[in-house]
Design an enzyme around this catalytic site. Structure first.
Site, PDB file in Angstrom:
ATOM      1  N   GLY A 103       0.841  -1.200   0.000  1.00 26.16           N
ATOM      2  CA  GLY A 103       0.000   0.000   0.000  1.00 26.16           C
ATOM      3  C   GLY A 103       0.873   1.245   0.000  1.00 26.16           C
ATOM      4  O   GLY A 103       0.617   2.200   0.728  1.00 26.16           O
ATOM      5  N   VAL A 135      -2.708  -7.664  -2.033  1.00 27.02           N
ATOM      6  CA  VAL A 135      -2.146  -8.464  -0.928  1.00 27.02           C
ATOM      7  C   VAL A 135      -3.130  -9.508  -0.393  1.00 27.02           C
ATOM      8  O   VAL A 135      -2.723 -10.476   0.253  1.00 27.02           O
ATOM      9  CB  VAL A 135      -1.643  -7.588   0.248  1.00 27.02           C
ATOM     10  CG1 VAL A 135      -0.531  -6.653  -0.198  1.00 27.02           C
ATOM     11  CG2 VAL A 135      -2.784  -6.827   0.911  1.00 27.02           C
ATOM     12  N   TYR A 171     -12.522  -4.212  11.433  1.00 28.38           N
ATOM     13  CA  TYR A 171     -11.196  -3.574  11.441  1.00 28.38           C
ATOM     14  C   TYR A 171     -10.450  -3.877  12.751  1.00 28.38           C
ATOM     15  O   TYR A 171      -9.247  -4.187  12.742  1.00 28.38           O
ATOM     16  CB  TYR A 171     -11.414  -2.072  11.257  1.00 28.38           C
ATOM     17  CG  TYR A 171     -10.191  -1.227  11.040  1.00 28.38           C
ATOM     18  CD1 TYR A 171      -9.580  -1.146   9.791  1.00 28.38           C
ATOM     19  CD2 TYR A 171      -9.677  -0.449  12.078  1.00 28.38           C
ATOM     20  CE1 TYR A 171      -8.482  -0.325   9.597  1.00 28.38           C
ATOM     21  CE2 TYR A 171      -8.579   0.377  11.892  1.00 28.38           C
ATOM     22  CZ  TYR A 171      -7.980   0.439  10.643  1.00 28.38           C
ATOM     23  OH  TYR A 171      -6.897   1.256  10.459  1.00 28.38           O
ATOM     24  N   SER A 176       1.318   3.429  -2.364  1.00 22.87           N
ATOM     25  CA  SER A 176       0.985   4.448  -3.362  1.00 22.87           C
ATOM     26  C   SER A 176       0.553   5.779  -2.752  1.00 22.87           C
ATOM     27  O   SER A 176       0.560   6.796  -3.430  1.00 22.87           O
ATOM     28  CB  SER A 176      -0.111   3.926  -4.301  1.00 22.87           C
ATOM     29  OG  SER A 176      -1.257   3.535  -3.580  1.00 22.87           O
ATOM     30  N   ARG A 177       0.165   5.768  -1.498  1.00 21.92           N
ATOM     31  CA  ARG A 177      -0.278   7.046  -0.906  1.00 21.92           C
ATOM     32  C   ARG A 177      -0.222   6.968   0.621  1.00 21.92           C
ATOM     33  O   ARG A 177       0.145   5.936   1.195  1.00 21.92           O
ATOM     34  CB  ARG A 177      -1.692   7.379  -1.369  1.00 21.92           C
ATOM     35  CG  ARG A 177      -2.706   6.350  -0.905  1.00 21.92           C
ATOM     36  CD  ARG A 177      -4.109   6.728  -1.356  1.00 21.92           C
ATOM     37  NE  ARG A 177      -5.081   6.033  -0.535  1.00 21.92           N
ATOM     38  CZ  ARG A 177      -6.168   5.443  -1.010  1.00 21.92           C
ATOM     39  NH1 ARG A 177      -6.422   5.480  -2.293  1.00 21.92           N
ATOM     40  NH2 ARG A 177      -6.999   4.828  -0.185  1.00 21.92           N
ATOM     41  N   ALA A 203      -9.261  -7.458  12.605  1.00 21.60           N
ATOM     42  CA  ALA A 203      -8.132  -7.618  11.682  1.00 21.60           C
ATOM     43  C   ALA A 203      -6.842  -7.100  12.317  1.00 21.60           C
ATOM     44  O   ALA A 203      -5.809  -7.780  12.314  1.00 21.60           O
ATOM     45  CB  ALA A 203      -8.415  -6.881  10.376  1.00 21.60           C
ATOM     46  N   LYS A 204      -6.904  -5.911  12.881  1.00 22.46           N
ATOM     47  CA  LYS A 204      -5.696  -5.312  13.456  1.00 22.46           C
ATOM     48  C   LYS A 204      -5.281  -6.038  14.733  1.00 22.46           C
ATOM     49  O   LYS A 204      -4.087  -6.210  15.000  1.00 22.46           O
ATOM     50  CB  LYS A 204      -5.927  -3.824  13.742  1.00 22.46           C
ATOM     51  CG  LYS A 204      -6.200  -2.981  12.485  1.00 22.46           C
ATOM     52  CD  LYS A 204      -5.066  -3.016  11.496  1.00 22.46           C
ATOM     53  CE  LYS A 204      -5.190  -1.930  10.425  1.00 22.46           C
ATOM     54  NZ  LYS A 204      -4.118  -2.011   9.424  1.00 22.46           N
TER      55      LYS A 204
HETATM   56  P1  NAI Z   1      -4.854   5.056   2.640  1.00 20.91           P
HETATM   57  O1  NAI Z   1      -6.232   4.596   2.334  1.00 20.91           O
HETATM   58  O2  NAI Z   1      -4.447   6.437   2.315  1.00 20.91           O
HETATM   59  O3  NAI Z   1      -3.793   4.063   1.984  1.00 20.91           O
HETATM   60  C1  NAI Z   1      -3.972   2.686   1.995  1.00 20.91           C
HETATM   61  C2  NAI Z   1      -3.025   2.078   1.013  1.00 20.91           C
HETATM   62  O4  NAI Z   1      -3.253   0.659   0.983  1.00 20.91           O
HETATM   63  C3  NAI Z   1      -3.248   2.566  -0.399  1.00 20.91           C
HETATM   64  O5  NAI Z   1      -1.989   2.760  -1.007  1.00 20.91           O
HETATM   65  C4  NAI Z   1      -3.996   1.416  -1.067  1.00 20.91           C
HETATM   66  O6  NAI Z   1      -3.746   1.323  -2.443  1.00 20.91           O
HETATM   67  C5  NAI Z   1      -3.388   0.235  -0.337  1.00 20.91           C
HETATM   68  N1  NAI Z   1      -4.195  -0.972  -0.412  1.00 20.91           N
HETATM   69  C6  NAI Z   1      -5.473  -1.130   0.026  1.00 20.91           C
HETATM   70  N2  NAI Z   1      -5.877  -2.376  -0.223  1.00 20.91           N
HETATM   71  C7  NAI Z   1      -4.843  -3.014  -0.821  1.00 20.91           C
HETATM   72  C8  NAI Z   1      -4.643  -4.325  -1.298  1.00 20.91           C
HETATM   73  N3  NAI Z   1      -5.620  -5.233  -1.232  1.00 20.91           N
HETATM   74  N4  NAI Z   1      -3.448  -4.655  -1.850  1.00 20.91           N
HETATM   75  C9  NAI Z   1      -2.456  -3.745  -1.927  1.00 20.91           C
HETATM   76  N5  NAI Z   1      -2.589  -2.487  -1.480  1.00 20.91           N
HETATM   77  C10 NAI Z   1      -3.769  -2.125  -0.943  1.00 20.91           C
HETATM   78  O7  NAI Z   1      -4.675   4.759   4.181  1.00 20.91           O
HETATM   79  P2  NAI Z   1      -3.575   5.186   5.270  1.00 20.91           P
HETATM   80  O8  NAI Z   1      -4.233   6.059   6.227  1.00 20.91           O
HETATM   81  O9  NAI Z   1      -2.314   5.577   4.628  1.00 20.91           O
HETATM   82  O10 NAI Z   1      -3.418   3.762   5.986  1.00 20.91           O
HETATM   83  C11 NAI Z   1      -2.258   2.949   5.924  1.00 20.91           C
HETATM   84  C12 NAI Z   1      -2.341   1.920   7.027  1.00 20.91           C
HETATM   85  O11 NAI Z   1      -2.395   2.590   8.289  1.00 20.91           O
HETATM   86  C13 NAI Z   1      -3.589   1.039   6.956  1.00 20.91           C
HETATM   87  O12 NAI Z   1      -3.241  -0.281   7.298  1.00 20.91           O
HETATM   88  C14 NAI Z   1      -4.484   1.652   8.005  1.00 20.91           C
HETATM   89  O13 NAI Z   1      -5.375   0.691   8.510  1.00 20.91           O
HETATM   90  C15 NAI Z   1      -3.477   2.099   9.029  1.00 20.91           C
HETATM   91  N6  NAI Z   1      -3.961   3.133   9.932  1.00 20.91           N
HETATM   92  C16 NAI Z   1      -4.317   4.367   9.493  1.00 20.91           C
HETATM   93  C17 NAI Z   1      -4.773   5.314  10.387  1.00 20.91           C
HETATM   94  C18 NAI Z   1      -5.171   6.687   9.953  1.00 20.91           C
HETATM   95  O14 NAI Z   1      -5.672   7.425  10.806  1.00 20.91           O
HETATM   96  N7  NAI Z   1      -4.968   7.093   8.721  1.00 20.91           N
HETATM   97  C19 NAI Z   1      -4.907   5.011  11.809  1.00 20.91           C
HETATM   98  C20 NAI Z   1      -4.498   3.692  12.177  1.00 20.91           C
HETATM   99  C21 NAI Z   1      -4.044   2.803  11.264  1.00 20.91           C
END
Ligand code: NAI
Length: 242
Positions: A9, A61, A154, A11-12, A157-158
């Site tokens: 993940g 994934v 969620y 990409s962003r 999972a976590k």
């Molecule tokens: P986001 O939605 O901006 O980025 C998620 C990334 O995961 C994207 O690049 C997307 O393409 C990728 N992705 C999603 N499903 C996928 C798959 N099946 N295969 C490959 N890539 C996949 O989210 P963010 O905020 O950057 O989150 C990143 C991680 O941090 C996640 O695991 C999220 O659960 C965790 N997180 C985020 C929080 C937040 O407040 N933003 C808080 C706690 C945890």
């Protein structure tokens, strides 16, 4: 020898910030993503601006076979190299109260976070053990520690990844491989863009959402030689919100 780090993940959001930071630390980046080619290319550009290089690895994934195939193809193309650092960051949210939670929203969240952790990490373990050096960093959540209403999927999972982190860390510690989890609170990314930030930040002792770069700094520390004696740990990064 070139040192490689894979960020799922990438990409962003948090994943992109981790790619940039690890690039600055001298790692070559393998940027995994599922669909957004342009965003992944932008991450690669930033990795290059940070003074390193990388490549895009497009796969879902949650798809065990696609993941295995992509990682095997990379290994075949780089017979003398191995992936020293993996950051299991890919994740999605599908929030709903459990009474209304469709089965597919339960499965999708579990299959990406928990399934993805297994699918990606399992094939990378043997080379890490052979080289006697590896770093497995799992991005989990405050939700997986305390459980949040509207997020049974969620949180499960976590929470599953947190337990797996603790178990696996004990299997591989002797071989110089550490396994840790990072549990962010609210971080400003696309994932939290739909939330009421103004209201929510009142509950956060630090008074603001965190930045992806702040999570990336912690990930880079866990990936470094300095963190060799930290394993099986879950480190919160949440501005004091528990
Ligand atoms: P986001 O939605 O901006 O980025 C998620 C990334 O995961 C994207 O690049 C997307 O393409 C990728 N992705 C999603 N499903 C996928 C798959 N099946 N295969 C490959 N890539 C996949 O989210 P963010 O905020 O950057 O989150 C990143 C991680 O941090 C996640 O695991 C999220 O659960 C965790 N997180 C985020 C929080 C937040 O407040 N933003 C808080 C706690 C945890």
């Amino acid at each position: 020898m070139m040192r490689y780090a894979l960020v799922t993940g990438g990409s962003r959001g948090i994943g992109r910030a981790i790619c940039e930071k690890l690039a600055g630390e001298g790692f070559r980046l393998l940027i995994n993503y599922r669909s957004d080619d342009a965003a992944a290319e932008e991450t690669l550009l930033r990795v290059r601006e940070a003074g390193s290089d990388g490549e895009l690895l497009k796969f879902d994934v949650a798809d065990a076979r696609a993941t295995r195939t992509a990682l095997a193809a990379w290994s075949d193309a780089h017979p003398d190299a191995y992936i020293e650092v993996v950051v299991n960051n890919a994740g999605i949210r599908r929030d709903n109260l459990m009474v209304w939670l469709p089965e597919e929203d339960w499965s999708a969240v579990l299959n990406i976070s928990l399934g993805g952790f297994f699918n990606v990490t399992q094939p990378l373990l043997q080379p890490m053990l052979t080289h006697r050096r590896g770093r497995i960093i799992n991005i989990v959540s405050l939700s997986g520690l305390k459980g949040l209403p509207g997020q049974t999927n969620y949180s499960a999972a976590k929470g599953g990844v947190i337990a797996a982190t603790k178990a696996l860390s004990q299997e591989v510690a002797r071989r110089g491989v550490t396994v840790n989890a990072i549990a962010p609170g609210f971080i400003s990314t696309d994932m939290t863009a739909d939330l009421e930030e103004k209201e929510l930040k009142k509950q956060i002792p630090a008074g603001r959402f965190g930045k992806p770069e702040e999570v990336a700094a912690l990930a880079a520390f866990l990936a470094s030689d300095s963190a060799a004696y930290i394993t099986g740990e879950v480190i919160s990064i949440n501005g004091g919100l528990y």
